[in-house]
Design a protein around this motif. Structure first.
Motif, mmCIF file in Angstrom:
data_model
loop_
_atom_site.group_PDB
_atom_site.id
_atom_site.type_symbol
_atom_site.label_atom_id
_atom_site.label_comp_id
_atom_site.label_asym_id
_atom_site.label_seq_id
_atom_site.Cartn_x
_atom_site.Cartn_y
_atom_site.Cartn_z
ATOM 1 N N LEU A 142 0.818 -1.218 0.000
ATOM 2 C CA LEU A 142 0.000 0.000 0.000
ATOM 3 C C LEU A 142 0.851 1.267 0.000
ATOM 4 N N GLU A 143 2.154 1.096 -0.106
ATOM 5 C CA GLU A 143 3.054 2.241 -0.023
ATOM 6 C C GLU A 143 2.707 3.307 -1.072
ATOM 7 N N GLY A 144 2.625 4.541 -0.650
ATOM 8 C CA GLY A 144 2.360 5.650 -1.569
ATOM 9 C C GLY A 144 0.886 5.849 -1.890
ATOM 10 N N ILE A 145 0.022 5.031 -1.319
ATOM 11 C CA ILE A 145 -1.413 5.158 -1.602
ATOM 12 C C ILE A 145 -2.116 5.669 -0.338
ATOM 13 N N PRO A 146 -2.902 6.731 -0.458
ATOM 14 C CA PRO A 146 -3.575 7.233 0.745
ATOM 15 C C PRO A 146 -4.730 6.336 1.169
ATOM 16 N N SER A 147 -4.896 6.169 2.459
ATOM 17 C CA SER A 147 -6.082 5.473 2.959
ATOM 18 C C SER A 147 -7.312 6.261 2.524
ATOM 19 N N GLY A 148 -8.353 5.563 2.112
ATOM 20 C CA GLY A 148 -9.542 6.247 1.604
ATOM 21 C C GLY A 148 -9.535 6.403 0.094
ATOM 22 N N ALA A 149 -8.484 5.917 -0.568
ATOM 23 C CA ALA A 149 -8.433 5.966 -2.035
ATOM 24 C C ALA A 149 -9.539 5.077 -2.610
#
Lengths: 213, 258
Positions: A142-149
């Protein structure tokens, strides 16, 4: 003698095979499309796609002898990414098709959305479209991906793992909050279609290709 | 919470995206693959490629174009216009499309919907319907009639009963195009959309009539009930970005993917 591929993309007749392959190529991940259990066993990592029904998918997997190979891959610590049906099939059992025994790599069941108790207009089934995923903890894929995407979903059944710690991300639909990303040890699985989820989906594929669990 | 979708439609003729008013006076706008890729970068939720001359010319869909789109666009897209049978559906889906759309073929042979749904899953089959306002009568109680050939041919089929029939046959989604509103830029036909959205439990995409970003918000409001809004000239000709359209929807408190 077969040459072990760095990434094996499992071909068991899943409808999204092309899309997953094109997405992997787009992010520079070379991969072999294969239904050979030996090639899957020897691969550096394994992507297990899927679309459609659990019963037919399990039958195809068993007929090709891939079920055993996937169990061995999971046991050997090889990174394994399941997508959609390829996510659901990692669990013990699915309610789909009158009950389908699955691979049992993660404890839990796959249940059907049931909104019959809700007032009209009820949420539509399948759950189809873009829905946010809340991340419950950090994980290299999940690196680099915001939670809630937002990610793209198409499904009528959802994973219900029995261990809460196997839930990496969750989403809500109707009155239901369900596990939309599962992860444990060398396994990671998304209920959504990472290959059709735009840049964030591609990011997951790229991160997976570099992940050393 | 599931977001409402903004869908951009690219009508393709002779390998070029084209746009006309009421299916007439078409002009070429550019290459479908690069235009699709640009909307993908702008954050569109879904794309539709419609081969508007394939049916009339009795030829299949340009599979090479589908494959080229799938190489650059990593969101769902559907393909329609030249689907003749199950084999055509299979080729389009294997080339990387998420869905296929049938319109006049389904009017001629409704069983294509059930066969397609059985072979590939309901979610893959989109029923496109072109609808004309005719006024309520005994044979057309909803007051809307299904038409084919870009509105040139009436079918005598009531729009609401056709939508219900398609759902029973296994269609996963309905793309509802108002012939009256198409190209007029006065907004989607809200009465029609609301009537169809209430008649079925599958998602309904509103099409035809968007002239301003607020029109998308109007049709996506819960009281109308569309699940997605389809645009073409707003982005192709009027120069609105997908982001500008979504901002107008979000401003109305409607969930969209930003």
């Amino acid at each position: 003698m077969t040459i072990a591929p760095s990434v094996a993309l499992v071909d068991y007749g899943a409808g999204n095979l092309t899309s997953v392959s094109l997405a992997l190529s787009h992010v520079g991940v070379s991969h072999a499309i294969t239904r050979d259990p030996d090639v899957i066993r020897s691969a550096g990592r394994v992507v297990f796609p899927g679309v459609g029904a659990a019963g037919a998918s399990m039958r195809n997997i068993q007929e090709a002898g891939i079920d055993q190979a996937l169990r061995e891959v999971a046991r050997a610590g090889t990174p394994l990414l399941g997508i959609c049906i390829g996510c659901q099939i990692l669990l013990d059992r699915s309610q789909e098709d009158g009950g389908t025994d699955c691979l049992g790599l993660l404890p839990g069941e796959v249940e059907r959305f049931d909104f019959s108790a809700l007032p009209e207009p009820r949420p539509k089934i399948p759950h189809m479209g873009w829905n946010p995923v809340s991340f419950l903890r950090e994980h290299p894929v999940l690196e680099g991906i915001p939670s809630g995407a937002f990610f793209y979903f198409v499904h009528s059944f959802y994973p219900a793992p029995s261990r809460q710690e196997d839930v990496l991300g969750r989403s809500s639909y109707g009155d239901r909050t369900f596990a939309s990303i599962l992860a444990r040890d060398n396994l990671v699985a998304t209920q959504f279609h990472a290959e059709k989820s735009g840049v964030h989906g591609l990011e997951i594929l790229k991160n997976f290709s570099r992940w050393s669990p | 919470m599931l977001a409402k979708r903004v869908i951009v439609c690219l009508d393709v003729r002779n390998g070029q995206v084209t746009k006309g008013v009421k299916f007439k006076e078409n002009r070429d706008l550019g290459d479908p693959v690069s235009m699709g890729a640009e909307y993908y970068r702008q954050g569109v939720d879904e794309l539709v490629f419609y081969d508007i001359t394939a049916s009339a010319e009795g030829r299949g869909i340009d599979i090479e174009m589908v494959r080229n789109v799938a190489r650059e666009v990593f969101i769902p897209f559907s393909v329609g216009g030249g689907i003749r049978n199950l084999q055509d559906m299979r080729e389009v889906l294997l080339a990387g499309a998420e869905k296929v759309s049938v319109n006049s073929l389904a009017v001629r042979d409704p069983s294509i919907i059930s066969h397609g749904a059985k072979a590939f899953g309901n979610q893959c089959i989109v029923l496109g319907m072109d609808v004309l306002k005719v006024g309520a009568s005994e044979s057309l109680p909803s007051g809307y009639e299904v038409v084919v050939k870009g509105g040139r041919e009436r079918t005598g089929i009531d729009a609401v009963s056709w939508a219900r029939r398609a759902e029973e046959l296994g269609a996963g989604e309905i793309c509802l195009n108002s012939i009256d509103a198409d190209g007029m830029k006065t907004g989607y036909e809200l009465d029609l959309t609301s009537m169809i959205a209430r008649a079925v439990t599958i998602p309904v995409i509103a099409s035809g009539g968007a002239g301003r970003p607020e029109h998308l918000a109007d049709v996506l409001e819960p009281r109308i009930g569309a699940d997605a809004a389809l645009v073409a000239s707003l982005t192709h000709i009027d120069g609105y970005t997908v982001g500008a359209l979504k901002a107008a929807i979000a401003q109305r408190g409607i969930a969209v993917r930003i």
